[in-house]
Scaffold this active site. Sequence first.
Site, PDB file in Angstrom:
ATOM      1  CD  GLU A 171      -2.675   1.156   2.620  1.00 48.93           C
ATOM      2  OE1 GLU A 171      -2.183   0.570   3.616  1.00 48.93           O
ATOM      3  OE2 GLU A 171      -3.770   1.736   2.640  1.00 48.93           O
ATOM      4  CE  LYS A 225      -7.275   1.564   3.610  1.00 48.33           C
ATOM      5  NZ  LYS A 225      -5.956   2.000   4.149  1.00 48.33           N
ATOM      6  CB  CYS A 227      -4.653  -1.353   4.144  1.00 43.92           C
ATOM      7  SG  CYS A 227      -3.808  -1.253   5.755  1.00 43.92           S
TER       8      CYS A 227
END
Lengths: 387, 387
Positions: free
Chosen positions: B121, B198, B235
Amino acid sequence: MAASSELQSLDLLISKNLSDVELQEYNRIHYGRTHHHELNIKESSQESAKENGFEIASYDFPTKKEETRSPRIVRVGVIQHTIATSTDKPIVEQRQAIFEKIRKIIEAAGEEGVNVLCLQEAWNMPFAFCTREKQPWCEFAESAINGPSTQFLKDLAIKYGMVIVSPILERDEVHGDTIWNTAVVINEVGKVIGKHRKNHIPRVGDFNESTYYFEGNTGHPVFDTKYGKIAVNICYGRHHPLNWLMFGVNGAEIVFNPSATVAGLSEHLWAVEARNAAIANSYFTFAINRVGTESFPNEFTSGDGKPAHKEFGHFYGSSYCTAPDGARTPSLSRVKDGLLISQIDLNLCRQIKDKWGFTMTQRLDLYADSLNKAVKHDFVPQVVSNN
Amino acid sequence: MAASSELQSLDLLISKNLSDVELQEYNRIHYGRTHHHELNIKESSQESAKENGFEIASYDFPTKKEETRSPRIVRVGVIQHTIATSTDKPIVEQRQAIFEKIRKIIEAAGEEGVNVLCLQEAWNMPFAFCTREKQPWCEFAESAINGPSTQFLKDLAIKYGMVIVSPILERDEVHGDTIWNTAVVINEVGKVIGKHRKNHIPRVGDFNESTYYFEGNTGHPVFDTKYGKIAVNICYGRHHPLNWLMFGVNGAEIVFNPSATVAGLSEHLWAVEARNAAIANSYFTFAINRVGTESFPNEFTSGDGKPAHKEFGHFYGSSYCTAPDGARTPSLSRVKDGLLISQIDLNLCRQIKDKWGFTMTQRLDLYADSLNKAVKHDFVPQVVSNN
């Protein structure tokens, strides 16, 4: 493989081979705390455990005090066990032998102050669904309200003021004599307050359960007991994150996962799934598995190409508890009956929701919408082509 | 804690302390196979790894041949790394230093025949979101289509015929100059075929990312690349089973989880979540975490009562791969740059769906209905009272 040649426990293997410093680091990274907080066990309980051949282990999960809520300390127990006599005996005799064995372990749980207790899946019988034979195994099915197992446990629930979750094979006489895989919840005054039926049924290996019962039709009930909000995700439901999720959405603080599962098939998944559920849903989970190898009178096959056989197992025990912060206890033995006790503060659930924010950030509306589309026959997956 | 005092790897700790027989049993129970199937690594790659200070590890996942489908063997690589210079340098210089370091590792991946590669990330910058400062960190944001990082990786993608997933801070000039946490997918001929933003943004510890960007608005795209159907769960999305689920529903065979997460907060969850997702969704997952402790020019606090500090870390690396049957590789180092390669057969995904039947038994219609109710303001949870 005979029980004697089976490894007793992965935890013991690790702890006996690492130095104290190494073990602390292992525990920190793997278990989420450098030390397991072991609680004292009464001498009388230890003696009973020795005499009756079961393991007893007890752990604490210390939790921060809050200003506006009192701690809600609960002792939760789970029991794993082998069957108690051979499977060719009359079924009443088989069940009674398990009752006698389990009575001793529940008494120890009572002496240790356990408030909520859960037994393993179909705890009062061998896991005979491998055979696909309807007789005599269907005769183990009984009423959730007043069958022999419920009657047996009611007395113990009253004696110890204990909530008992009893996963049995249920006979529903009102609805066509159908059979279900059901967890019965008996409260601290011996009343059946409700039941939950297994939502997800396996068709894998020797797990021929779909021959006997359908997917549960009781939704995702949470039982608001004297000792907290509890729910039951029965066995194969642990592979389904949505099943875990809905118990959380309905407010569960403790979710039991009474199971019957065997080495070779699922053991490397065992430590992952119930633990992930505790983390993802900010509640306590208890994974419970039966123990031992069960041998049946007639040989059976399971559509996996193996020669006909009579043995189902090895059920590897290894029951454990995970807290909402992901910290967990060691497992009970892989080969022996056992009672695992965890002293928990239910306040930890909301503390972890506040800290990690998984319920705040989970965007349920997005997924309700996505799943609505996904279940339609004309669903078009969101795929980006390579152009 | 300085990197030198950090444990290098839990896997090394275990393997050096157990006998061969014990280690096999540990591996069987914990990893799902008695031996990790290590692949040979070219001498030239080993030399580059040594010279440039990164670890390189390569594993095979042997899979049954089918009668009606040819094997779909793919080599998948993931890279974990520290930043390459101090955070008070001009940002172009910081980024360029990372480029130079990463170029060497990607070249090794190319030499080892990697077909699909994913970086960590925000791989091209320090994880500066802890600071809550907008300047200079927002200047790392760049166009997904033709920013400097995409340009840099395009050339390597073309050179090695490799699909590269590049998780960056994205600047969307078309929509109000907004910033997003985005994974860019560059195909084997150097074309950006799409991007994913995300979906779940943390507000915990030093993870002040919600100061910079919103929850993603790109759904759950699966990219149908030359080397299989891939997706990216960025994540904190790994804490959300529904996020993993929707990539599976859309047909993903490989899901990357490029991350930046630190010891103390999440390390005991790390081995659980991406692995659980592989199991639950019958696809391959790759968990990727950055390495090292990052120090920032100005001190910052994070609402957790800790004194103001300048360091964010320790990012503990430990990247690993899990197959749909739950078997997994050891982790890369906790302290060092690394390249992890897995040789996989995508056919295993459907084989495991057929074996375990999780997609058959998951009852999506039930959950679509349940979630629809759960998101309503007048939702009444399914609670059974103690009466």
